[in-house]
Design a protein around this motif. Sequence first.
Motif, PDB file in Angstrom:
ATOM      1  N   ALA A 178       0.935  -1.197  -0.146  1.00 29.77           N
ATOM      2  CA  ALA A 178       0.079  -0.180   0.087  1.00 29.77           C
ATOM      3  C   ALA A 178       0.805   1.267  -0.058  1.00 29.77           C
ATOM      4  N   PHE A 179       1.976   1.112   0.701  1.00 27.74           N
ATOM      5  CA  PHE A 179       2.820   2.294   0.737  1.00 27.74           C
ATOM      6  C   PHE A 179       3.500   2.582  -0.650  1.00 27.74           C
ATOM      7  N   GLY A 180       3.996   1.520  -1.406  1.00 32.47           N
ATOM      8  CA  GLY A 180       4.187   1.621  -2.715  1.00 32.47           C
ATOM      9  C   GLY A 180       3.444   2.151  -3.665  1.00 32.47           C
ATOM     10  N   LEU A 181       2.038   1.754  -3.532  1.00 36.12           N
ATOM     11  CA  LEU A 181       1.036   2.234  -4.302  1.00 36.12           C
ATOM     12  C   LEU A 181       0.887   3.764  -4.016  1.00 36.12           C
ATOM     13  N   ARG A 182       0.838   4.209  -2.841  1.00 31.81           N
ATOM     14  CA  ARG A 182       0.726   5.496  -2.498  1.00 31.81           C
ATOM     15  C   ARG A 182       1.726   6.242  -2.906  1.00 31.81           C
ATOM     16  N   ARG A 183       3.338   5.804  -3.008  1.00 33.99           N
ATOM     17  CA  ARG A 183       4.158   6.533  -3.491  1.00 33.99           C
ATOM     18  C   ARG A 183       4.132   6.740  -5.214  1.00 33.99           C
ATOM     19  N   ALA A 184       3.395   5.545  -5.814  1.00 31.22           N
ATOM     20  CA  ALA A 184       3.424   5.657  -7.242  1.00 31.22           C
ATOM     21  C   ALA A 184       2.092   6.514  -7.525  1.00 31.22           C
ATOM     22  N   GLU A 185       1.047   6.681  -6.593  1.00 31.21           N
ATOM     23  CA  GLU A 185      -0.101   7.540  -6.629  1.00 31.21           C
ATOM     24  C   GLU A 185       0.474   9.127  -7.013  1.00 31.21           C
ATOM     25  N   GLN A 186       1.346   9.266  -5.832  1.00 34.26           N
ATOM     26  CA  GLN A 186       1.992  10.505  -5.565  1.00 34.26           C
ATOM     27  C   GLN A 186       2.860  10.920  -6.884  1.00 34.26           C
ATOM     28  N   HIS A 187       3.516   9.924  -7.300  1.00 30.02           N
ATOM     29  CA  HIS A 187       4.398  10.386  -8.586  1.00 30.02           C
ATOM     30  C   HIS A 187       3.575  10.731  -9.525  1.00 30.02           C
TER      31      HIS A 187
END
Length: 499
Positions: A47-56
């Motif tokens: 979920a943290f990786g998806l959040r980072r990808a979403e922010q990027h």
Amino acid sequence: MLTDSVVGSALIWAVLAMTVMYLGRAPARQSLATLARMLHNALRMAAFGLRRAEQHLEARNREVLLAAGREAKERMVSREFERIAATVARDLGRYPETQRTLTETIQRIDDDHQATADVPPQVPGWSKAVKAVADAADKSDPSVRDVLEAIHDSMEKAQQRALAAYRRSSSDRHRLLSRMMPRWRDIQGRLRRMEAAVDSILERSRSIDRHMDEYREILAGTDRAVQTLSTSALVQFAVSTLVICVAIGGAVINFSLIARPMAEMVGGTSYIGAFRTADIAALVIILVEISMGLFLMESLRITRLFPVIAALPDRTRAYMCVFTLVILTTLASVEAGLAYMREILLQDELATSALLRGDAGGVMTSEALWITTAAQMGMGFILPFALTFVAIPLETFVQTLRHVLGMAAILTLRLANLALRILGQFLRQSAVLLQHLYDVVIFAPLWIANRVVERRASSEGAASRAEPAAPRVEPTREREEVPASRLEAGYGGYGEATV
């Protein structure tokens, strides 16, 4: 089977299983907790990786949106400056000529106005002498009366001549005044046109100021500018999609007009793969027309899908514009001919069917035939030019599609992030639930163990209350001497002399 009885064997196995599960209760609970913690941490990391990808992706989508908005505003501001330059060159560029014309016209009006001044006729100088003679002379004398009558007649004739001269001068003044009216109207028209040009420049200046304010917000990357651009992109995407769907409907109608006669030209029994050659040929003609229309719009710099065409010299673009227009007109003429051929084929089929049925009156007369023929030929000729303008919504669709896809990807990542977090919490709480279910399965050993522990605790408590309290013996410590300085200062937080 441990015994001959099934119930007995089941009870024995249940007791053995509960005993084993009770003995392995602690490792089993730790294993469940460890597994739940491991899965929960893995899902949290995902979920943290998806959040980072979403922010990027959101930052990248923001940059793309701001870049597109900046380019659009630069184009609009440039276009407004071009219009102001054209207005200045067309209207205000002739200001010296207009000023000279106005000066000359005003000078002529002033001259005519000076010429229209009303100058009263002068009184003859001998009128006073005649008056003196008339007052002094004896009117009873016939010679004097004759002289006075002659003077009276001369005075009347002079008055008539003066009146006629005054009327001629008044007529000349009126003629000059009537000649002044067109000049006044010309001055008024020139001033009105000048005022309209100045108002147009002021209006465009206010429009440029508004665009520049929006451009500054885009350069600053404010949330308001991003929200405005995002809403505008969504609206443009919806409108362009609707227009493209309408254009697809027009292309389908165009295809139906030329597919049947193309089958007569290339053969209706010829196939390329699973499709008829006639259908492929008709589709290719329509696609070529759309391509020519796209190149025509690019040559006119209405759209900017191909920077290579926009970078061509003006002369080359003019040649390309004429060339694509000739090809498009030729293809439209070919489609009009195919539509005429389609109508002829349809009438032949209807006539053949009517003759086979023996119904000679079922064939459409020639008086009504030209209406459908002209309508189909007109549609076949106009639809290719109508499909030319699909390049405009296509450009808007391509430009806004990236933003829409980015928003869809952001929404997908956000939902996936939420789903992973919910799944992690579900697994974590499921481990707690499994631990409780594990205890429910071995409830009998647990209940026995709890009863034993409680009885042991109660017996120990009763024994401790029955025994007398033993005297408390303080441990003896050797007294050591402490320096006086430490005693006075209380070194180490000790307030007494002994340690």
